[in-house]
Design a protein around this motif. Structure first.
Motif, PDB file in Angstrom:
ATOM      1  N   LYS A 113      43.849 -13.033 -15.206  1.00  0.00           N
ATOM      2  CA  LYS A 113      44.510 -12.094 -13.993  1.00  0.00           C
ATOM      3  C   LYS A 113      43.418 -13.223 -12.740  1.00  0.00           C
ATOM      4  O   LYS A 113      42.978 -12.877 -12.069  1.00  0.00           O
ATOM      5  N   THR A 114      42.024 -13.768 -13.514  1.00  0.00           N
ATOM      6  CA  THR A 114      41.254 -14.232 -13.323  1.00  0.00           C
ATOM      7  C   THR A 114      41.219 -15.735 -13.377  1.00  0.00           C
ATOM      8  O   THR A 114      41.688 -16.652 -14.150  1.00  0.00           O
ATOM      9  N   LEU A 115      40.165 -16.213 -11.708  1.00  0.00           N
ATOM     10  CA  LEU A 115      39.113 -17.882 -11.564  1.00  0.00           C
ATOM     11  C   LEU A 115      38.250 -17.368 -12.962  1.00  0.00           C
ATOM     12  O   LEU A 115      37.515 -17.102 -12.242  1.00  0.00           O
ATOM     13  N   SER A 116      37.739 -18.347 -13.375  1.00  0.00           N
ATOM     14  CA  SER A 116      35.794 -18.961 -13.899  1.00  0.00           C
ATOM     15  C   SER A 116      35.980 -19.489 -14.596  1.00  0.00           C
ATOM     16  O   SER A 116      36.519 -20.847 -15.446  1.00  0.00           O
ATOM     17  N   TYR A 117      34.589 -19.790 -14.601  1.00  0.00           N
ATOM     18  CA  TYR A 117      34.141 -21.379 -15.201  1.00  0.00           C
ATOM     19  C   TYR A 117      32.722 -20.513 -15.529  1.00  0.00           C
ATOM     20  O   TYR A 117      32.122 -20.123 -14.976  1.00  0.00           O
ATOM     21  N   THR A 118      32.473 -21.907 -16.648  1.00  0.00           N
ATOM     22  CA  THR A 118      30.591 -21.533 -17.300  1.00  0.00           C
ATOM     23  C   THR A 118      30.270 -22.817 -17.841  1.00  0.00           C
ATOM     24  O   THR A 118      31.115 -23.284 -18.379  1.00  0.00           O
ATOM     25  N   TRP A 119      29.203 -22.451 -16.963  1.00  0.00           N
ATOM     26  CA  TRP A 119      28.623 -23.611 -17.187  1.00  0.00           C
ATOM     27  C   TRP A 119      27.451 -23.504 -18.481  1.00  0.00           C
ATOM     28  O   TRP A 119      26.872 -22.460 -19.369  1.00  0.00           O
ATOM     29  N   SER A 120      27.921 -24.858 -19.075  1.00  0.00           N
ATOM     30  CA  SER A 120      26.701 -24.404 -20.718  1.00  0.00           C
ATOM     31  C   SER A 120      25.156 -24.368 -20.765  1.00  0.00           C
ATOM     32  O   SER A 120      24.943 -24.048 -19.284  1.00  0.00           O
ATOM     33  N   ALA A 121      24.836 -23.451 -21.281  1.00  0.00           N
ATOM     34  CA  ALA A 121      23.556 -23.227 -21.530  1.00  0.00           C
ATOM     35  C   ALA A 121      22.880 -24.511 -21.401  1.00  0.00           C
ATOM     36  O   ALA A 121      22.339 -25.001 -21.679  1.00  0.00           O
ATOM     37  N   PHE A 122      21.384 -23.868 -20.424  1.00  0.00           N
ATOM     38  CA  PHE A 122      20.685 -24.595 -19.828  1.00  0.00           C
ATOM     39  C   PHE A 122      19.258 -23.640 -19.502  1.00  0.00           C
ATOM     40  O   PHE A 122      19.623 -22.610 -18.775  1.00  0.00           O
ATOM     41  N   GLU A 123      18.088 -24.821 -19.838  1.00  0.00           N
ATOM     42  CA  GLU A 123      16.815 -23.426 -19.557  1.00  0.00           C
ATOM     43  C   GLU A 123      16.378 -23.171 -17.590  1.00  0.00           C
ATOM     44  O   GLU A 123      16.655 -24.603 -16.935  1.00  0.00           O
ATOM     45  N   GLN A 124      16.698 -22.544 -17.092  1.00  0.00           N
ATOM     46  CA  GLN A 124      16.461 -21.353 -15.513  1.00  0.00           C
ATOM     47  C   GLN A 124      14.941 -21.467 -15.397  1.00  0.00           C
ATOM     48  O   GLN A 124      14.597 -21.392 -13.712  1.00  0.00           O
ATOM     49  N   GLY A 125      14.630 -21.571 -16.625  1.00  0.00           N
ATOM     50  CA  GLY A 125      13.372 -20.539 -16.965  1.00  0.00           C
ATOM     51  C   GLY A 125      13.554 -18.875 -16.175  1.00  0.00           C
ATOM     52  O   GLY A 125      14.430 -18.218 -15.955  1.00  0.00           O
ATOM     53  N   THR A 126      12.312 -18.228 -16.255  1.00  0.00           N
ATOM     54  CA  THR A 126      12.624 -16.663 -15.560  1.00  0.00           C
ATOM     55  C   THR A 126      12.059 -15.834 -14.500  1.00  0.00           C
ATOM     56  O   THR A 126      11.377 -17.014 -13.650  1.00  0.00           O
ATOM     57  N   ASN A 127      12.624 -15.318 -13.680  1.00  0.00           N
ATOM     58  CA  ASN A 127      12.369 -14.681 -12.306  1.00  0.00           C
ATOM     59  C   ASN A 127      12.975 -15.766 -11.512  1.00  0.00           C
ATOM     60  O   ASN A 127      12.746 -16.296 -10.555  1.00  0.00           O
ATOM     61  N   ALA A 128      14.333 -16.456 -12.010  1.00  0.00           N
ATOM     62  CA  ALA A 128      15.397 -17.519 -11.024  1.00  0.00           C
ATOM     63  C   ALA A 128      15.952 -16.902 -10.622  1.00  0.00           C
ATOM     64  O   ALA A 128      16.761 -15.797 -11.214  1.00  0.00           O
ATOM     65  N   LYS A 129      17.033 -17.062  -9.654  1.00  0.00           N
ATOM     66  CA  LYS A 129      17.512 -16.081  -8.559  1.00  0.00           C
ATOM     67  C   LYS A 129      18.725 -17.447  -8.380  1.00  0.00           C
ATOM     68  O   LYS A 129      19.003 -18.298  -8.637  1.00  0.00           O
ATOM     69  N   MET A 130      19.340 -16.599  -9.998  1.00  0.00           N
ATOM     70  CA  MET A 130      21.555 -17.635  -9.898  1.00  0.00           C
ATOM     71  C   MET A 130      22.143 -16.837  -8.922  1.00  0.00           C
ATOM     72  O   MET A 130      21.959 -15.683  -8.976  1.00  0.00           O
ATOM     73  N   CYS A 131      23.533 -17.960  -8.345  1.00  0.00           N
ATOM     74  CA  CYS A 131      24.178 -17.451  -7.257  1.00  0.00           C
ATOM     75  C   CYS A 131      25.270 -18.260  -7.544  1.00  0.00           C
ATOM     76  O   CYS A 131      25.441 -19.759  -8.005  1.00  0.00           O
ATOM     77  N   VAL A 132      26.148 -17.706  -8.343  1.00  0.00           N
ATOM     78  CA  VAL A 132      27.721 -18.782  -7.794  1.00  0.00           C
ATOM     79  C   VAL A 132      28.585 -18.312  -6.522  1.00  0.00           C
ATOM     80  O   VAL A 132      28.559 -17.511  -6.136  1.00  0.00           O
ATOM     81  N   ARG A 133      29.197 -19.594  -6.469  1.00  0.00           N
ATOM     82  CA  ARG A 133      30.674 -18.924  -4.856  1.00  0.00           C
ATOM     83  C   ARG A 133      31.196 -19.742  -4.959  1.00  0.00           C
ATOM     84  O   ARG A 133      31.222 -21.218  -5.284  1.00  0.00           O
ATOM     85  N   PHE A 134      32.661 -19.730  -4.701  1.00  0.00           N
ATOM     86  CA  PHE A 134      33.348 -19.875  -4.538  1.00  0.00           C
ATOM     87  C   PHE A 134      33.811 -20.990  -3.240  1.00  0.00           C
ATOM     88  O   PHE A 134      34.141 -19.802  -2.689  1.00  0.00           O
ATOM     89  N   ARG A 135      34.543 -21.713  -3.670  1.00  0.00           N
ATOM     90  CA  ARG A 135      34.851 -22.698  -2.340  1.00  0.00           C
ATOM     91  C   ARG A 135      36.210 -21.834  -1.488  1.00  0.00           C
ATOM     92  O   ARG A 135      36.180 -21.312  -1.739  1.00  0.00           O
ATOM     93  N   GLY A 136      36.024 -21.738  -0.080  1.00  0.00           N
ATOM     94  CA  GLY A 136      37.014 -20.738   0.477  1.00  0.00           C
ATOM     95  C   GLY A 136      36.475 -19.621   1.124  1.00  0.00           C
ATOM     96  O   GLY A 136      37.518 -18.441   1.457  1.00  0.00           O
ATOM     97  N   ILE A 137      35.249 -18.970   0.254  1.00  0.00           N
ATOM     98  CA  ILE A 137      35.110 -17.125   0.015  1.00  0.00           C
ATOM     99  C   ILE A 137      33.202 -17.508   0.501  1.00  0.00           C
ATOM    100  O   ILE A 137      32.547 -17.786   0.070  1.00  0.00           O
ATOM    101  N   ASP A 138      33.438 -15.873   1.425  1.00  0.00           N
ATOM    102  CA  ASP A 138      31.818 -15.895   1.953  1.00  0.00           C
ATOM    103  C   ASP A 138      31.285 -15.212   1.097  1.00  0.00           C
ATOM    104  O   ASP A 138      30.275 -15.063   1.115  1.00  0.00           O
ATOM    105  N   ARG A 139      31.970 -14.609   0.101  1.00  0.00           N
ATOM    106  CA  ARG A 139      31.314 -13.952  -1.367  1.00  0.00           C
ATOM    107  C   ARG A 139      29.990 -14.685  -2.054  1.00  0.00           C
ATOM    108  O   ARG A 139      31.163 -15.538  -2.750  1.00  0.00           O
ATOM    109  N   VAL A 140      29.391 -14.275  -2.086  1.00  0.00           N
ATOM    110  CA  VAL A 140      28.432 -14.912  -3.248  1.00  0.00           C
ATOM    111  C   VAL A 140      27.877 -14.097  -4.328  1.00  0.00           C
ATOM    112  O   VAL A 140      27.059 -12.682  -3.879  1.00  0.00           O
ATOM    113  N   ALA A 141      27.865 -13.814  -5.760  1.00  0.00           N
ATOM    114  CA  ALA A 141      27.046 -13.310  -6.455  1.00  0.00           C
ATOM    115  C   ALA A 141      26.196 -13.661  -7.028  1.00  0.00           C
ATOM    116  O   ALA A 141      26.196 -14.874  -7.339  1.00  0.00           O
ATOM    117  N   CYS A 142      25.425 -13.182  -7.113  1.00  0.00           N
ATOM    118  CA  CYS A 142      23.686 -13.028  -7.702  1.00  0.00           C
ATOM    119  C   CYS A 142      23.044 -12.054  -9.018  1.00  0.00           C
ATOM    120  O   CYS A 142      23.683 -11.192  -8.875  1.00  0.00           O
TER     121      CYS A 142
END
Length: 117
Positions: free
Chosen positions: A76-105
């Motif tokens: 019932k969902t749409l999803s995508y997973t990025w392979s593990a990579f180093e972001q460092g700590t205290n990095a604000k990571m956000c995802v957004r789907f095209r055509g939707i104004d909602r962003v999850a961080c």
């Protein structure tokens, strides 16, 4: 843009956060890893039934990470997973789907060395 609330405690190795508007699109981000090295998943929990794919973007501290990707329907969902990579700590990571104004961080955290992990 919607605000999100992290559902993880500071000691958790894996975290997730979702938009909290109960009508319209519900978007979530899940980070699996520790100490700034994570695999990140974008999830649209309530897409229209006809939606089979949707372009998804990942940002780190406001800057797009890599190229756009295609989220695919899984049940019932749409999803995508990025392979593990180093972001460092205290990095604000956000995802957004095209055509939707909602962003999850969510923010990467340093959890220290724990024998139970």
């Amino acid at each position: 843009m919607a605000w999100v609330v992290s559902s993880a405690t500071p000691a958790a190795a894996d975290t997730s956060a979702c938009t909290h508007h109960w009508s319209g699109p519900q978007v979530c981000i899940r980070m699996e890893g520790r100490n700034g090295w994570n695999k990140i998943t974008a999830i649209w929990t309530n897409p229209p039934r006809a939606a089979k794919t949707r372009t998804v973007y990942l940002t780190q501290d406001g800057q797009q990470v890599g190229h756009q990707h295609t989220a695919r329907r899984k049940g019932k969902t749409l999803s995508y997973t990025w392979s593990a990579f180093e972001q460092g700590t205290n990095a604000k990571m956000c995802v957004r789907f095209r055509g939707i104004d909602r962003v999850a961080c969510d923010t990467t955290k340093y959890i220290g060395n724990r024998a139970s992990l």
